[in-house]
Design an enzyme around this catalytic site. Structure first.
Site, PDB file in Angstrom:
ATOM      1  N   HIS A  47       0.867  -1.184   0.000  1.00 18.94           N
ATOM      2  CA  HIS A  47       0.000   0.000   0.000  1.00 18.94           C
ATOM      3  C   HIS A  47       0.901   1.229   0.000  1.00 18.94           C
ATOM      4  O   HIS A  47       2.139   1.101  -0.084  1.00 18.94           O
ATOM      5  CB  HIS A  47      -0.946  -0.033   1.201  1.00 18.94           C
ATOM      6  CG  HIS A  47      -0.250  -0.281   2.514  1.00 18.94           C
ATOM      7  ND1 HIS A  47       0.699   0.581   3.030  1.00 18.94           N
ATOM      8  CD2 HIS A  47      -0.340  -1.304   3.404  1.00 18.94           C
ATOM      9  CE1 HIS A  47       1.139   0.117   4.185  1.00 18.94           C
ATOM     10  NE2 HIS A  47       0.531  -1.038   4.433  1.00 18.94           N
ATOM     11  N   ASP A  48       0.288   2.413   0.099  1.00 16.13           N
ATOM     12  CA  ASP A  48       1.073   3.640   0.000  1.00 16.13           C
ATOM     13  C   ASP A  48       2.158   3.754   1.067  1.00 16.13           C
ATOM     14  O   ASP A  48       3.155   4.456   0.864  1.00 16.13           O
ATOM     15  CB  ASP A  48       0.151   4.867   0.080  1.00 16.13           C
ATOM     16  CG  ASP A  48      -0.441   5.203  -1.292  1.00 16.13           C
ATOM     17  OD1 ASP A  48       0.039   4.628  -2.296  1.00 16.13           O
ATOM     18  OD2 ASP A  48      -1.355   6.035  -1.354  1.00 16.13           O
ATOM     19  N   GLY A  49       1.976   3.081   2.205  1.00 17.07           N
ATOM     20  CA  GLY A  49       3.024   3.098   3.235  1.00 17.07           C
ATOM     21  C   GLY A  49       4.306   2.455   2.724  1.00 17.07           C
ATOM     22  O   GLY A  49       5.404   2.985   2.910  1.00 17.07           O
ATOM     23  N   HIS A  50       4.157   1.312   2.033  1.00 19.53           N
ATOM     24  CA  HIS A  50       5.335   0.664   1.443  1.00 19.53           C
ATOM     25  C   HIS A  50       5.932   1.536   0.337  1.00 19.53           C
ATOM     26  O   HIS A  50       7.145   1.632   0.192  1.00 19.53           O
ATOM     27  CB  HIS A  50       4.955  -0.691   0.832  1.00 19.53           C
ATOM     28  CG  HIS A  50       4.417  -1.687   1.803  1.00 19.53           C
ATOM     29  ND1 HIS A  50       3.064  -1.933   1.936  1.00 19.53           N
ATOM     30  CD2 HIS A  50       5.031  -2.494   2.697  1.00 19.53           C
ATOM     31  CE1 HIS A  50       2.875  -2.860   2.864  1.00 19.53           C
ATOM     32  NE2 HIS A  50       4.051  -3.214   3.349  1.00 19.53           N
ATOM     33  N   GLN A  74       7.631 -15.018  11.940  1.00 19.55           N
ATOM     34  CA  GLN A  74       7.245 -13.877  12.758  1.00 19.55           C
ATOM     35  C   GLN A  74       5.764 -13.836  13.087  1.00 19.55           C
ATOM     36  O   GLN A  74       5.300 -12.896  13.729  1.00 19.55           O
ATOM     37  CB  GLN A  74       7.708 -12.560  12.123  1.00 19.55           C
ATOM     38  CG  GLN A  74       6.924 -12.123  10.908  1.00 19.55           C
ATOM     39  CD  GLN A  74       7.598 -10.940  10.238  1.00 19.55           C
ATOM     40  OE1 GLN A  74       8.665 -11.071   9.658  1.00 19.55           O
ATOM     41  NE2 GLN A  74       6.986  -9.775  10.322  1.00 19.55           N
ATOM     42  N   LEU A 197      -1.914   3.437   7.482  1.00 19.56           N
ATOM     43  CA  LEU A 197      -2.087   2.391   6.471  1.00 19.56           C
ATOM     44  C   LEU A 197      -1.532   1.071   6.991  1.00 19.56           C
ATOM     45  O   LEU A 197      -0.477   1.021   7.602  1.00 19.56           O
ATOM     46  CB  LEU A 197      -1.363   2.768   5.172  1.00 19.56           C
ATOM     47  CG  LEU A 197      -1.832   4.028   4.452  1.00 19.56           C
ATOM     48  CD1 LEU A 197      -1.353   4.002   2.996  1.00 19.56           C
ATOM     49  CD2 LEU A 197      -3.339   4.177   4.498  1.00 19.56           C
ATOM     50  N   SER A 199      -1.897  -3.413   5.901  1.00 16.33           N
ATOM     51  CA  SER A 199      -2.582  -4.422   5.096  1.00 16.33           C
ATOM     52  C   SER A 199      -3.724  -5.050   5.894  1.00 16.33           C
ATOM     53  O   SER A 199      -4.648  -5.607   5.309  1.00 16.33           O
ATOM     54  CB  SER A 199      -1.601  -5.484   4.625  1.00 16.33           C
ATOM     55  OG  SER A 199      -0.956  -6.058   5.733  1.00 16.33           O
TER      56      SER A 199
END
Lengths: 297, 297
Positions: A47-50, A74, A197, A199
C-alpha cells in the site's frame, strides 16, 4: 518521452529474482559499477506506506531492491499467517511504477532450508509492548531481517515507523552484530482521517473502519497532553484508554509512553518519547504510534 | 635478504587496530586493491595450532587478519575466564613471523557497548556434547563470531577441527544467516605423543601431562574399531571410557560417536562420523575428536 511512456519504460526494468545467488549476482553488478543500493523488506500486499519506503530508498540510493517474503517465523498465530493477504502481481506493478529496480521474492525453502537452526534474539527492547503480546514475533523478525540484509548487503535499508518497536529492534540488532548497513525509519503514511495504512485494515468492516481513526485521535490528543505536561502520564493514559473503550476498542493491549530510543517506560515525557498503542476493533488488531516531543519552557 | 632480515621485515608489517572503524578502513584498503582477505579469530595465547590456521589462511588469501579477543560471553564459569592465559606481546611476535598482516585486538567495550542486547542462537548441533556441559557457551561463540565476520567481511575464515562442534555450529550459522564467507576447518595440530595442542594444556601437572596423551590413543583405537565394525558402538565406547578411567580421567563428560555433518548420535559408523571426547584430568578439562571413516568392504 511522455509520462506514460516513461512509466512503461520504468515498469519494464523491474527484474525479479527468487534465489540468493541471483540476488547477489544482480546486486554485485550494481556494486561493480560503484552504484549504491537500498533495500526495502516487505511482506507484500503493498500500500502507500510501502511505496513511501520505496520512494525514500530511491532518494537515498541509485538502486532500490524490494524483498517480498511472508515470513512464517514472525507470525505467532497460524490463522494470522493464513489470512495474510498476498498479491504478487499487484505488488510488482506498484514497485515498478515507483522506481524499484529489483524484486527479491524467495520461497520458504530458499529462506529456511532443511536443517535451518539459527535465530537472532534481541533482548530488552523486544520485551514490552508487541513482545509481551506476540511470543517469538521479534526473534522471527530479527532473524529474517538479518538474513535479508546479509543476502543483499545494501548501503541503506528502510523500515516504517508504523512498526516502531520493530524499527528500534532492527537498529539495535544492526548495531550489536555490526551489520554494515544504515537503517532508516520512514514516517507513517495515514488515510485522510488519520488511520495508519496497514494491510490488516482490509479486514475491517465498514462500520469498524468508520470508527478506526479514533485510535489516531486518541494518540495525538494524548501526546499533546503529555508533551505539555498536563497532569501525570498515568492520568492522561487512563483517559486515553477509556476513550478507546467508548469507541469500541476491546481489548486494549497497551497504550504506553516509552523512551524513543530504548523503549523504557516513562511516567512523564521528560526526554524524546513515543506513545504506542495496540487495540482490537471488531476482531482486527490495530497498532499505531506517534512521537512525543517534550515541550521546551 | 637473509631469513632473519625477511622475518624482521615481515614482523614490521603486522599492523594492530583496536576499533571496528580502523579494522574496516584497513580491510577496505585491501579490498580496494582487489585483494582477498582471510580472518582467523583467536582468543590469544597462541600455539602451533593457531599458527597452522594462520598458515592455512595465508595459502587461501592474499591477506591474513587475526583477531584477538577473549570473549567473556562464551565462558560459562567465571574462574575459567579469569584463568584464561593472556600474552598479547608473544602473540604479536608469532603472528608477524607467520605472515599475518593485521591484528584486530578490540577491548570488551568495543565489542559489547552499553545496551548490547543481541544474541545469535544455533539450535540442534549445539545441544549435545559441549552444549550439554557448558550452558550458554555456543550462544556466546555464535554471537562473537557473527560480529567478527561482519566487522571484517573476509572471503574466508579458518577454525580448528580441535573444537569440532564449534566448527559445525559456525558453519550452520553462516549458512542459515547467509553470512557471505567461506568457513574452513583446519586439522588439529598434536604433540609428538598425540595430545592436541590447547592453551589449557599449560595447566596440566607434569604427571598429568605424561598421562594426557591416552585421550588421543583411546580416540584413535576406538575410531579404528568403529570404522571396522568390530562390535557395537555401545561396546566399543564403553571400553574406551573404561580405559580413560584407568588412565585417571574423571569425570568423563562424554565419549560419543556422532554424524560428521549434524552431530546426531550414531550407533554405528555407517556414514561419515566423528568420535568426540571431553574428560577431566587432574582438574583440567580436555576435549578432542577424530574422524571415523566407514570402511568400504
Amino acid at each position: 518521452m511522455t509520462r506514460a511512456a516513461m512509466q512503461t519504460a520504468s515498469q519494464s526494468e523491474l527484474q525479479i529474482v527468487r534465489s540468493v545467488a541471483d540476488l547477489r549476482r544482480q546486486v554485485g553488478a550494481m556494486r561493480g559499477r560503484g552504484e549504491s543500493v537500498a533495500l526495502v523488506p516487505t511482506m507484500g500486499a503493498l500500500h502507500d506506506g510501502h511505496l513511501a519506503l520505496i520512494r525514500h530508498a530511491r532518494r537515498r540510493c541509485r538502486h532500490v531492491v524490494a524483498s517480498l517474503f511472508v515470513n512464517p517465523k514472525q507470525f505467532d498465530r497460524p490463522d494470522d499467517l493464513a489470512a495474510y493477504p498476498r498479491d504478487e502481481a499487484g505488488d510488482r506493478e506498484q514497485l515498478a511504477a515507483n522506481g524499484c529496480d529489483l524484486l527479491f521474492a524467495p520461497g520458504v525453502a530458499q529462506m529456511y532450508p532443511a536443517g535451518f537452526a539459527t535465530s537472532v534474539n534481541v533482548a530488552q527492547v523486544t520485551e514490552p509492548l508487541e513482545g509481551a503480546h506476540r511470543p517469538g514475533h521479534f526473534a522471527g523478525v530479527a532473524t529474517v531481517v538479518a538474513k535479508l540484509l546479509l543476502q543483499c548487503l545494501p548501503d541503506v535499508a528502510a523500515f516504517g515507523e508504523k512498526d516502531y518497536q520493530q524499527l528500534i529492534t532492527i537498529q539495535r540488532m544492526v548495531r550489536d552484530l555490526d551489520i554494515p548497513v544504515e537503517i532508516d525509519g520512514v514516517p507513517t503514511v495515514r488515510e485522510a482521517d488519520g488511520l495508519a495504512l496497514s494491510s490488516r485494515n482490509r479486514r475491517l468492516s465498514a462500520d469498524a473502519r468508520a470508527r478506526a481513526a479514533e485510535i489516531h485521535a486518541v494518540l495525538t490528543d494524548s501526546a499533546d497532553a503529555l508533551a505539555d505536561g498536563r497532569g501525570s502520564a498515568a492520568t492522561i493514559l487512563a483517559k486515553g484508554r477509556a476513550r478507546l473503550g467508548r469507541a469500541g476498542f476491546e481489548p486494549i493491549d497497551y497504550l504506553d509512553l516509552r523512551a524513543a530510543d530504548d523503549l523504557t517506560q516513562l511516567d512523564r515525557a521528560d526526554r524524546p518519547a513515543r506513545l504506542l498503542v495496540a487495540a482490537w476493533l471488531d476482531g482486527v488488531r490495530l497498532i499505531d504510534n506517534v512521537p512525543v516531543v517534550p515541550a521546551r519552557r
